[in-house]
Design a protein around this motif. Structure first.
Motif, PDB file in Angstrom:
ATOM      1  N   SER A 180      21.572 -68.958-101.679  1.00  0.00           N
ATOM      2  CA  SER A 180      20.505 -69.965-101.866  1.00  0.00           C
ATOM      3  C   SER A 180      19.457 -69.458-100.802  1.00  0.00           C
ATOM      4  N   GLY A 181      19.711 -68.123 -99.957  1.00  0.00           N
ATOM      5  CA  GLY A 181      18.434 -67.901 -99.048  1.00  0.00           C
ATOM      6  C   GLY A 181      19.207 -67.296 -97.919  1.00  0.00           C
ATOM      7  N   GLY A 182      18.157 -67.016 -96.957  1.00  0.00           N
ATOM      8  CA  GLY A 182      18.390 -66.385 -95.677  1.00  0.00           C
ATOM      9  C   GLY A 182      19.243 -67.051 -94.795  1.00  0.00           C
ATOM     10  N   THR A 183      19.177 -68.151 -94.684  1.00  0.00           N
ATOM     11  CA  THR A 183      19.978 -68.960 -93.714  1.00  0.00           C
ATOM     12  C   THR A 183      21.693 -69.009 -94.280  1.00  0.00           C
ATOM     13  N   GLU A 184      21.763 -69.177 -95.584  1.00  0.00           N
ATOM     14  CA  GLU A 184      23.026 -68.812 -95.877  1.00  0.00           C
ATOM     15  C   GLU A 184      23.454 -67.708 -95.979  1.00  0.00           C
ATOM     16  N   SER A 185      22.958 -66.642 -96.420  1.00  0.00           N
ATOM     17  CA  SER A 185      23.264 -65.200 -96.113  1.00  0.00           C
ATOM     18  C   SER A 185      23.621 -64.873 -94.651  1.00  0.00           C
ATOM     19  N   ASP A 186      22.852 -65.323 -93.505  1.00  0.00           N
ATOM     20  CA  ASP A 186      23.189 -65.002 -92.241  1.00  0.00           C
ATOM     21  C   ASP A 186      24.549 -65.612 -91.959  1.00  0.00           C
ATOM     22  N   ASN A 187      24.632 -66.972 -92.465  1.00  0.00           N
ATOM     23  CA  ASN A 187      25.838 -67.666 -92.213  1.00  0.00           C
ATOM     24  C   ASN A 187      27.125 -67.003 -92.462  1.00  0.00           C
ATOM     25  N   ILE A 193      18.636 -61.333 -97.146  1.00  0.00           N
ATOM     26  CA  ILE A 193      17.169 -61.242 -97.803  1.00  0.00           C
ATOM     27  C   ILE A 193      16.831 -62.625 -98.305  1.00  0.00           C
ATOM     28  N   THR A 194      15.867 -63.075 -98.514  1.00  0.00           N
ATOM     29  CA  THR A 194      15.361 -64.218 -99.286  1.00  0.00           C
ATOM     30  C   THR A 194      14.147 -64.064-100.120  1.00  0.00           C
ATOM     31  N   GLY A 195      14.066 -65.026-101.076  1.00  0.00           N
ATOM     32  CA  GLY A 195      13.047 -64.770-102.293  1.00  0.00           C
ATOM     33  C   GLY A 195      11.499 -65.214-101.631  1.00  0.00           C
ATOM     34  N   HIS A 196      11.648 -66.369-100.921  1.00  0.00           N
ATOM     35  CA  HIS A 196      10.324 -67.054-100.721  1.00  0.00           C
ATOM     36  C   HIS A 196       9.320 -66.374 -99.937  1.00  0.00           C
ATOM     37  N   LYS A 197       9.831 -65.344 -99.132  1.00  0.00           N
ATOM     38  CA  LYS A 197       8.903 -64.656 -98.263  1.00  0.00           C
ATOM     39  C   LYS A 197       8.227 -63.726 -99.104  1.00  0.00           C
ATOM     40  N   VAL A 198       8.473 -63.352-100.399  1.00  0.00           N
ATOM     41  CA  VAL A 198       7.984 -62.219-101.123  1.00  0.00           C
ATOM     42  C   VAL A 198       7.273 -62.959-102.250  1.00  0.00           C
ATOM     43  N   GLU A 213      16.296 -63.574 -82.029  1.00  0.00           N
ATOM     44  CA  GLU A 213      16.740 -63.895 -83.787  1.00  0.00           C
ATOM     45  C   GLU A 213      16.265 -65.087 -84.097  1.00  0.00           C
ATOM     46  N   HIS A 214      16.142 -65.523 -85.410  1.00  0.00           N
ATOM     47  CA  HIS A 214      15.912 -66.545 -85.951  1.00  0.00           C
ATOM     48  C   HIS A 214      17.083 -67.623 -85.762  1.00  0.00           C
ATOM     49  N   HIS A 215      16.937 -68.653 -85.843  1.00  0.00           N
ATOM     50  CA  HIS A 215      18.078 -69.847 -85.541  1.00  0.00           C
ATOM     51  C   HIS A 215      18.902 -69.566 -86.774  1.00  0.00           C
ATOM     52  N   LEU A 259      21.544 -57.880 -85.461  1.00  0.00           N
ATOM     53  CA  LEU A 259      19.957 -57.716 -84.866  1.00  0.00           C
ATOM     54  C   LEU A 259      18.941 -57.701 -86.201  1.00  0.00           C
ATOM     55  N   MET A 260      17.888 -58.315 -85.954  1.00  0.00           N
ATOM     56  CA  MET A 260      17.146 -58.477 -87.287  1.00  0.00           C
ATOM     57  C   MET A 260      16.202 -57.176 -87.442  1.00  0.00           C
ATOM     58  N   TRP A 261      15.925 -56.961 -88.549  1.00  0.00           N
ATOM     59  CA  TRP A 261      15.171 -55.867 -89.062  1.00  0.00           C
ATOM     60  C   TRP A 261      13.697 -56.012 -88.407  1.00  0.00           C
ATOM     61  N   SER A 307      22.046 -57.226 -90.292  1.00  0.00           N
ATOM     62  CA  SER A 307      20.597 -57.210 -89.989  1.00  0.00           C
ATOM     63  C   SER A 307      20.037 -58.376 -90.870  1.00  0.00           C
ATOM     64  N   ASP A 308      19.306 -59.342 -90.118  1.00  0.00           N
ATOM     65  CA  ASP A 308      18.509 -60.490 -90.960  1.00  0.00           C
ATOM     66  C   ASP A 308      17.276 -59.609 -91.313  1.00  0.00           C
ATOM     67  N   ALA A 309      17.007 -59.232 -92.574  1.00  0.00           N
ATOM     68  CA  ALA A 309      15.846 -58.629 -92.948  1.00  0.00           C
ATOM     69  C   ALA A 309      14.975 -59.486 -93.936  1.00  0.00           C
ATOM     70  N   VAL A 310      15.180 -60.866 -93.501  1.00  0.00           N
ATOM     71  CA  VAL A 310      14.295 -61.951 -94.400  1.00  0.00           C
ATOM     72  C   VAL A 310      12.909 -61.665 -94.191  1.00  0.00           C
ATOM     73  N   ALA A 311      12.316 -61.306 -93.047  1.00  0.00           N
ATOM     74  CA  ALA A 311      10.844 -61.103 -92.443  1.00  0.00           C
ATOM     75  C   ALA A 311      10.491 -59.616 -93.016  1.00  0.00           C
ATOM     76  N   ALA A 312      11.457 -58.848 -93.336  1.00  0.00           N
ATOM     77  CA  ALA A 312      11.133 -57.588 -93.394  1.00  0.00           C
ATOM     78  C   ALA A 312      10.672 -57.011 -94.863  1.00  0.00           C
ATOM     79  N   ASN A 314      11.095 -59.181 -86.380  1.00  0.00           N
ATOM     80  CA  ASN A 314      10.804 -60.637 -85.901  1.00  0.00           C
ATOM     81  C   ASN A 314      10.006 -61.230 -86.581  1.00  0.00           C
ATOM     82  N   ASN A 315      10.252 -62.458 -87.039  1.00  0.00           N
ATOM     83  CA  ASN A 315       9.385 -63.175 -87.963  1.00  0.00           C
ATOM     84  C   ASN A 315       8.369 -63.848 -87.141  1.00  0.00           C
ATOM     85  N   GLU A 316       8.472 -63.989 -85.984  1.00  0.00           N
ATOM     86  CA  GLU A 316       7.217 -64.702 -85.028  1.00  0.00           C
ATOM     87  C   GLU A 316       6.334 -63.664 -84.636  1.00  0.00           C
TER      88      GLU A 316
END
Ligand code: PLP
Length: 386
Positions: free
Chosen positions: A67-74, A202-207, A99-101, A150-152, A179-184, A154-156
């Motif tokens: 369903s998205g980045g958070t689920e993939s990270d978990n 990875i997640t879709g709503h960032k692209v 890292e992201h929460h 470690l994230m690819w 690696s959380d590559a959601v922001a990348a 940083n989203n901030e």
């Protein structure tokens, strides 16, 4: 009209992606059904798998839709932790507090509920994770480490981690890296096969696709414990009827974002450098990542003597959608945990501005932001002085 300059929070939905999404939503059929309709939606899903695999350079069998980045990270973090603790005692999880929460919280949950020991790696004042410290931890405790996460990017702050180097270090100790590559994704080149990663979120709503579709890329050679049990879809790792329309929209958006990478970098970096130049002239301002290598579309600043929420409110009043980049829970702005991890004071970590842009951002919008920024900062400083 609002000047939307918060692409890192969520990117505008692409018109052509919306059109194909609507078309896919009209197609009926459970992708697991064997009738013709079911096979039709299965085709949409499998086509999406091919496109995602091509966009991030992995094998199609390595794409697990979520369903998205958070689920993939978990799934990656808890799933790898449980898997790696089946045949040996490996309680240590290595990560960084920048890292992201979506990553920090499952790791802390493992500490609280499963006896994990966390090693948070040191981070430089420009936001770069200390990879010598990673090597030192692995030399000292490699056989006890369940995973490194470690994230690819940083989203901030936008800072880019040398993920290939992280994987080289970890592989010498046989430790898997997530690696959380959601922001990348769609903002810098992301190459799963070339990275050496075991898992990548990875997640879709960032692209530019609708919120609610993402993927965990999991190397074929690796196993994780599932978090969700049921019908056994997605290699048995993510039960539940597959969201074929969402996956399809995500795949089309990812494909487009990756194809646009060069244009994106050229366009956004020139606008960001214009903004940085203007902000540098404001007294008491600081560009947060100094000369660290960062994503082209992210500009993160701190300003002495104000609070981010006041500044954001004043800019919003003038039609600018920007962010502090910090966690905002139940409407309460908190100091940025990322800046705190970079060694900044609570006051600095509560005085941030993050501007993130895309190909749709115009030079006029940046000029308008620059014109609004000086007076808004003055007012925000005056407000915090009372
Ligand atoms: C780096 C990072 N990881 C994870 C997430 C969570 O992704 P999602 O919103 O798809 O759950 C975000 C979203 O802001 C993010 O920026």
């Amino acid at each position: 009209m609002s000047n939307y300059l918060d692409y890192a929070a969520t990117a505008p939905l692409r018109e052509d992606v919306l059109a194909s999404y609507l078309e896919a939503l009209r197609v009926v059929g459970n992708p697991s059904s064997i009738h013709t309709d079911g096979r039709g939606t299965r085709m949409l899903l499998e086509d999406a798998r091919d496109r995602i695999a091509a966009a991030v350079n992995c094998d199609r069998n390595e794409v697990i839709f979520t369903s998205g980045g958070t689920e993939s990270d978990n799934l990656a973090i808890k799933g790898l932790y449980w898997q790696r603790n089946q045949d040996a005692h490996r309680p240590v999880v290595v990560s960084a507090y920048t890292e992201h929460h979506g990553v920090i919280d499952p790791i802390e949950w493992l500490e609280k509920n499963e006896g994990a020991e966390i090693v948070w790696l040191p981070v430089s004042e420009t936001g770069v994770v200390d990879l010598d410290a990673l090597a030192a931890v692995l030399r000292a405790r490699g056989s006890e480490v369940a995973l490194v996460s470690l994230m690819w990017t940083n989203n901030e702050t936008g800072v880019i981690t040398d993920i290939k180097k992280v994987c080289e270090i970890a592989s010498a100790f046989g430790v898997p890296v997530h690696s959380d590559a959601v922001a990348a994704l769609g903002h810098v080149p992301v190459d799963f096969a070339g990275s050496g990663l075991t898992a990548m979120s990875i997640t879709g709503h960032k692209v530019g696709s609708p919120i609610g579709s993402g993927a965990l890329i999991l190397s074929r050679a690796s196993k994780v414990e599932s978090l969700i049990h049921g019908g056994g879809q997605e290699r048995g790792l993510r039960s539940g009827t597959m969201n074929y329309a969402g996956a399809s929209a995500f795949a089309i958006a990812a494909e487009k974002a990756v194809a646009e990478l060069d244009d994106f970098a050229a366009h956004t970096s020139s606008l960001v450098s214009k903004l940085k130049h203007a902000v540098a002239a404001i007294e008491g301002s600081r560009f947060s990542v100094g000369s660290a290598v960062a994503m082209p579309h992210t500009a993160h600043f701190t300003f002495d003597g104000l609070r981010s929420d006041t500044l954001l409110y004043l800019l919003d009043e003038q039609g600018f959608a920007v962010s502090a980049g910090s966690a905002c829970q139940a409407g309460v702005a908190r100091p940025s945990h990322v800046l705190i991890a970079m060694g900044r004071s609570e006051a600095e970590a509560s005085a941030c501005l993050r501007v993130t842009i895309g190909l749709g951002t115009t030079s006029e919008q940046i000029d308008a932001l620059i014109a609004a920024l000086g007076p808004a900062i003055e007012r925000a400083r005056a407000a915090s002085a009372v």
